[in-house]
Design an enzyme around this catalytic site. Structure first.
Site, PDB file in Angstrom:
ATOM      1  N   LEU A  84       0.816  -1.205   0.000  1.00 26.60           N
ATOM      2  CA  LEU A  84       0.000   0.000   0.000  1.00 26.60           C
ATOM      3  C   LEU A  84       0.853   1.260   0.000  1.00 26.60           C
ATOM      4  O   LEU A  84       0.635   2.180  -0.796  1.00 26.60           O
ATOM      5  CB  LEU A  84      -0.913  -0.003   1.233  1.00 26.60           C
ATOM      6  CG  LEU A  84      -1.851   1.183   1.379  1.00 26.60           C
ATOM      7  CD1 LEU A  84      -2.907   1.168   0.288  1.00 26.60           C
ATOM      8  CD2 LEU A  84      -2.514   1.157   2.746  1.00 26.60           C
ATOM      9  N   ARG A 102       0.968  10.898  13.653  1.00 28.87           N
ATOM     10  CA  ARG A 102      -0.335  11.204  13.077  1.00 28.87           C
ATOM     11  C   ARG A 102      -1.511  10.902  13.987  1.00 28.87           C
ATOM     12  O   ARG A 102      -2.624  11.343  13.731  1.00 28.87           O
ATOM     13  CB  ARG A 102      -0.504  10.387  11.792  1.00 28.87           C
ATOM     14  CG  ARG A 102       0.345  10.907  10.664  1.00 28.87           C
ATOM     15  CD  ARG A 102      -0.085  12.271  10.330  1.00 28.87           C
ATOM     16  NE  ARG A 102       0.826  12.963   9.493  1.00 28.87           N
ATOM     17  CZ  ARG A 102       0.900  14.291   9.486  1.00 28.87           C
ATOM     18  NH1 ARG A 102       0.177  14.985  10.296  1.00 28.87           N
ATOM     19  NH2 ARG A 102       1.704  14.889   8.665  1.00 28.87           N
ATOM     20  N   TYR A 110     -11.813  10.836  13.705  1.00 24.66           N
ATOM     21  CA  TYR A 110     -12.743   9.757  14.039  1.00 24.66           C
ATOM     22  C   TYR A 110     -13.716  10.191  15.129  1.00 24.66           C
ATOM     23  O   TYR A 110     -14.888   9.780  15.131  1.00 24.66           O
ATOM     24  CB  TYR A 110     -11.973   8.500  14.442  1.00 24.66           C
ATOM     25  CG  TYR A 110     -11.517   7.702  13.251  1.00 24.66           C
ATOM     26  CD1 TYR A 110     -12.414   6.932  12.522  1.00 24.66           C
ATOM     27  CD2 TYR A 110     -10.185   7.731  12.825  1.00 24.66           C
ATOM     28  CE1 TYR A 110     -12.001   6.212  11.410  1.00 24.66           C
ATOM     29  CE2 TYR A 110      -9.766   7.005  11.719  1.00 24.66           C
ATOM     30  CZ  TYR A 110     -10.687   6.253  11.007  1.00 24.66           C
ATOM     31  OH  TYR A 110     -10.289   5.549   9.904  1.00 24.66           O
ATOM     32  N   SER A 117     -14.870   4.239  13.188  1.00 28.45           N
ATOM     33  CA  SER A 117     -15.376   3.901  11.864  1.00 28.45           C
ATOM     34  C   SER A 117     -16.533   2.913  11.963  1.00 28.45           C
ATOM     35  O   SER A 117     -16.480   1.972  12.758  1.00 28.45           O
ATOM     36  CB  SER A 117     -14.257   3.281  11.025  1.00 28.45           C
ATOM     37  OG  SER A 117     -14.766   2.797   9.800  1.00 28.45           O
ATOM     38  N   ARG A 151      -7.614  -5.758   6.834  1.00 24.50           N
ATOM     39  CA  ARG A 151      -6.161  -5.705   6.597  1.00 24.50           C
ATOM     40  C   ARG A 151      -5.430  -4.976   7.712  1.00 24.50           C
ATOM     41  O   ARG A 151      -4.304  -5.334   8.053  1.00 24.50           O
ATOM     42  CB  ARG A 151      -5.910  -5.014   5.245  1.00 24.50           C
ATOM     43  CG  ARG A 151      -4.457  -4.981   4.811  1.00 24.50           C
ATOM     44  CD  ARG A 151      -3.920  -6.370   4.525  1.00 24.50           C
ATOM     45  NE  ARG A 151      -2.512  -6.300   4.126  1.00 24.50           N
ATOM     46  CZ  ARG A 151      -1.500  -6.262   4.983  1.00 24.50           C
ATOM     47  NH1 ARG A 151      -1.732  -6.282   6.280  1.00 24.50           N
ATOM     48  NH2 ARG A 151      -0.254  -6.210   4.544  1.00 24.50           N
ATOM     49  N   ASP A 341     -20.090   3.348   4.472  1.00 28.42           N
ATOM     50  CA  ASP A 341     -19.514   4.580   4.997  1.00 28.42           C
ATOM     51  C   ASP A 341     -18.259   4.289   5.807  1.00 28.42           C
ATOM     52  O   ASP A 341     -18.150   3.274   6.497  1.00 28.42           O
ATOM     53  CB  ASP A 341     -20.526   5.291   5.906  1.00 28.42           C
ATOM     54  CG  ASP A 341     -21.486   6.179   5.133  1.00 28.42           C
ATOM     55  OD1 ASP A 341     -21.045   6.824   4.168  1.00 28.42           O
ATOM     56  OD2 ASP A 341     -22.680   6.223   5.495  1.00 28.42           O
ATOM     57  N   GLU A 344     -13.551   8.192   4.669  1.00 28.27           N
ATOM     58  CA  GLU A 344     -13.479   8.924   3.405  1.00 28.27           C
ATOM     59  C   GLU A 344     -14.809   9.550   3.018  1.00 28.27           C
ATOM     60  O   GLU A 344     -14.829  10.585   2.350  1.00 28.27           O
ATOM     61  CB  GLU A 344     -12.993   8.002   2.289  1.00 28.27           C
ATOM     62  CG  GLU A 344     -11.563   7.556   2.467  1.00 28.27           C
ATOM     63  CD  GLU A 344     -10.995   6.917   1.219  1.00 28.27           C
ATOM     64  OE1 GLU A 344     -11.536   7.133   0.126  1.00 28.27           O
ATOM     65  OE2 GLU A 344      -9.983   6.209   1.358  1.00 28.27           O
ATOM     66  N   GLU A 348     -14.033  13.080   4.945  1.00 26.78           N
ATOM     67  CA  GLU A 348     -13.442  13.796   3.803  1.00 26.78           C
ATOM     68  C   GLU A 348     -14.507  14.434   2.914  1.00 26.78           C
ATOM     69  O   GLU A 348     -14.417  15.623   2.587  1.00 26.78           O
ATOM     70  CB  GLU A 348     -12.579  12.857   2.962  1.00 26.78           C
ATOM     71  CG  GLU A 348     -11.929  13.580   1.787  1.00 26.78           C
ATOM     72  CD  GLU A 348     -11.033  12.691   0.954  1.00 26.78           C
ATOM     73  OE1 GLU A 348     -10.413  13.203   0.014  1.00 26.78           O
ATOM     74  OE2 GLU A 348     -10.947  11.484   1.249  1.00 26.78           O
ATOM     75  N   CYS A 400       0.164  -7.318 -13.309  1.00 22.25           N
ATOM     76  CA  CYS A 400       0.389  -6.027 -13.964  1.00 22.25           C
ATOM     77  C   CYS A 400       1.623  -6.132 -14.868  1.00 22.25           C
ATOM     78  O   CYS A 400       2.575  -6.859 -14.563  1.00 22.25           O
ATOM     79  CB  CYS A 400       0.612  -4.933 -12.930  1.00 22.25           C
ATOM     80  SG  CYS A 400      -0.815  -4.613 -11.885  1.00 22.25           S
ATOM     81  N   CYS A 403       4.855  -5.553 -13.045  1.00 27.38           N
ATOM     82  CA  CYS A 403       5.003  -6.185 -11.727  1.00 27.38           C
ATOM     83  C   CYS A 403       6.272  -7.017 -11.661  1.00 27.38           C
ATOM     84  O   CYS A 403       6.556  -7.824 -12.551  1.00 27.38           O
ATOM     85  CB  CYS A 403       3.788  -7.062 -11.430  1.00 27.38           C
ATOM     86  SG  CYS A 403       3.885  -7.911  -9.834  1.00 27.38           S
ATOM     87  N   CYS A 408       3.577 -11.417  -5.093  1.00 28.32           N
ATOM     88  CA  CYS A 408       2.367 -11.349  -5.909  1.00 28.32           C
ATOM     89  C   CYS A 408       2.266 -12.582  -6.807  1.00 28.32           C
ATOM     90  O   CYS A 408       1.189 -13.188  -6.940  1.00 28.32           O
ATOM     91  CB  CYS A 408       2.379 -10.075  -6.759  1.00 28.32           C
ATOM     92  SG  CYS A 408       0.999  -9.927  -7.910  1.00 28.32           S
TER      93      CYS A 408
END
Length: 425
Positions: A84, A102, A110, A117, A151, A341, A344, A348, A400, A403, A408
């Site tokens: 990611l 952060r 939140y 969330s 994840r 929901d 984001e 956002e 890809c 890649c 992967c």
């Protein structure tokens, strides 16, 4: 911008941190019923009725902290994911550092959307309701047991896997499980990352295949629903939500309302590698507009660009500001890559983009959440997958163009199965 997309490193994230408290696996898997109350789902055993059942249905998503106390752990896992957010050899050092810096800002965001969330609540509800429909639609693969594997947040992939064992799957008992991505449009950064994680824990907990391709005895037999960007039920659910919001405008102005489809962005380095996500998002948008008979002007835009590198644009926030400046103040934002929901949409889009537009004509279409049309679509997709007996889509066997990831390659060969592994290139 805030933390809002699995692809983006929001400006706040580059300067704050969070904590996602690790949760121990519990004996009774909790699910949310229609009223949002937790109910215990009884274990499923392999001697249950059904010639091909029971079947574990596993919803995969990035997840989100359910409370503000979970934000730092959530961000730590997110920044540790090289699929990611590639940070190179310093990933193990920089990831936790960025997360700690952060946390406080992301915790406030939140807090502003209710203290956490709602993605776990909606994911568990959607999966449980889908399984109820599947039990009727596909009795030969019943009972269908709902699971969620996030994840970066609880319930994590390894927790889900241990719950499968506790419920009678694997550990010499065999059984079937379907990994069902809740990203309708495939990206290596989202679905690909979740499948990499599932493959990792499968190998750790059940053993790797032998060189000859044979499985250890009694392992869980996995198949994957890896993308569904233009499924008719998904398209219908989006279209109905757009039509409902259009009805809030005066009738004489409805056809002039601009529809702005918004999806999380990708760095152009990922796009140029050949990631299929932009094309699949565009396919969803086109299918929805076909269903709406192209009555309204529309554009596709992208959320969450951060940092100095090039990202896929135009950006949603910039697009709204520009159109409002030009006098086009009737706009409907449509979150086209999200199945419920989360930060984001609730922060956002609702509290940043729409708030900054400062115009009553700028609105957002409802998210899919508990939409019964959407849940029926999930059941239809799963039923079709079970009936076909396929392990994954043909698209998944093609990496890809640019890649070079051996992980992967190995993951795709595993999920493609022995017969199709040679097709993975």
């Amino acid at each position: 911008m805030t933390f809002r997309s699995p692809f983006a490193i929001p400006r706040q994230l580059l300067t704050g941190t969070t904590s996602l408290a690790s949760r121990s696996a519990i004996n009774g898997r909790l699910r949310c019923n229609q009223r949002g109350l937790a109910t215990v789902v009884p274990p499923v055993t392999q001697d249950a009725t059904g010639s091909k059942g029971p079947t574990a249905m596993v919803f995969m998503n990035m997840g989100g902290p359910s409370t503000t106390d979970e934000v730092e752990d959530f961000l730590s896992r997110l920044f540790a994911d090289g699929d990611l957010i590639p940070l190179g050899r310093l990933q193990s050092y920089l990831g936790p550092l960025i997360a700690r810096r952060r946390t406080s800002k992301i915790q406030k965001q939140y807090a502003d959307i209710g203290g956490g969330s709602p993605i776990r609540k909606w994911s568990e509800y959607q999966c449980a309701e889908m399984c109820k429909l599947l039990d009727k639609m596909s009795p030969e693969t019943a009972p269908h047991k709902p699971y969620v594997a996030f994840r970066y947040a609880a319930p994590l992939t390894e927790t889900m896997y241990e719950q499968l064992f506790a419920d009678g799957f694997g550990k010499g008992k065999g059984g079937r499980a379907v990994a069902f991505t809740q990203y309708p449009q495939y990206s290596c950064s989202t679905t690909g990352s979740s499948l990499n994680e599932l493959w990792k824990w499968r190998n750790r907990l059940e053993g790797k295949r032998a060189n000859g391709g044979s499985e250890p005895a009694g392992t869980i037999q996995w198949s994957v629903i890896d993308r569904w960007p233009s499924h008719s039920g998904l398209v219908e659910a989006f279209a109905q939500n757009i039509e409902a919001q259009l009805k809030t405008y005066p009738e004489e102005k409805r056809d002039e309302v601009v529809l702005l489809f918004s999806a999380h962005s990708l760095p152009m380095s990922v796009v140029n590698r050949g990631d299929p996500y932009p094309a699949e998002v565009a396919a969803t948008v086109h299918a929805v507009m076909q269903r709406l008979k192209f009555k309204n002007p529309y554009r596709l835009c992208w959320q969450s660009q951060v940092g100095p590198s090039a990202w896929l644009g135009a950006q949603t926030s910039d697009t709204v500001q520009e159109y409002v400046k030009r006098g086009q103040t009737d706009l409907i934002l449509v979150p086209i890559a999200f199945t419920s929901d989360h930060i984001e949409t609730l922060y956002e889009l609702d509290q940043e983009v729409i708030h900054e537009a400062n115009n009553p004509g700028v609105k957002r279409a409802e998210s899919l959440n508990g939409n019964p049309v959407f849940i029926q679509a999930l059941a239809d997709i799963a039923h079709d997958h079970l009936q076909k007996g396929e392990l994954c889509s043909r698209q998944m066997t093609l990496r890809c163009q640019g890649c070079t990831s051996e992980r992967c390659l190995g993951q795709k060969k595993f999920f493609a199965g022995q017969e199709q592994a040679s097709m993975v290139i």
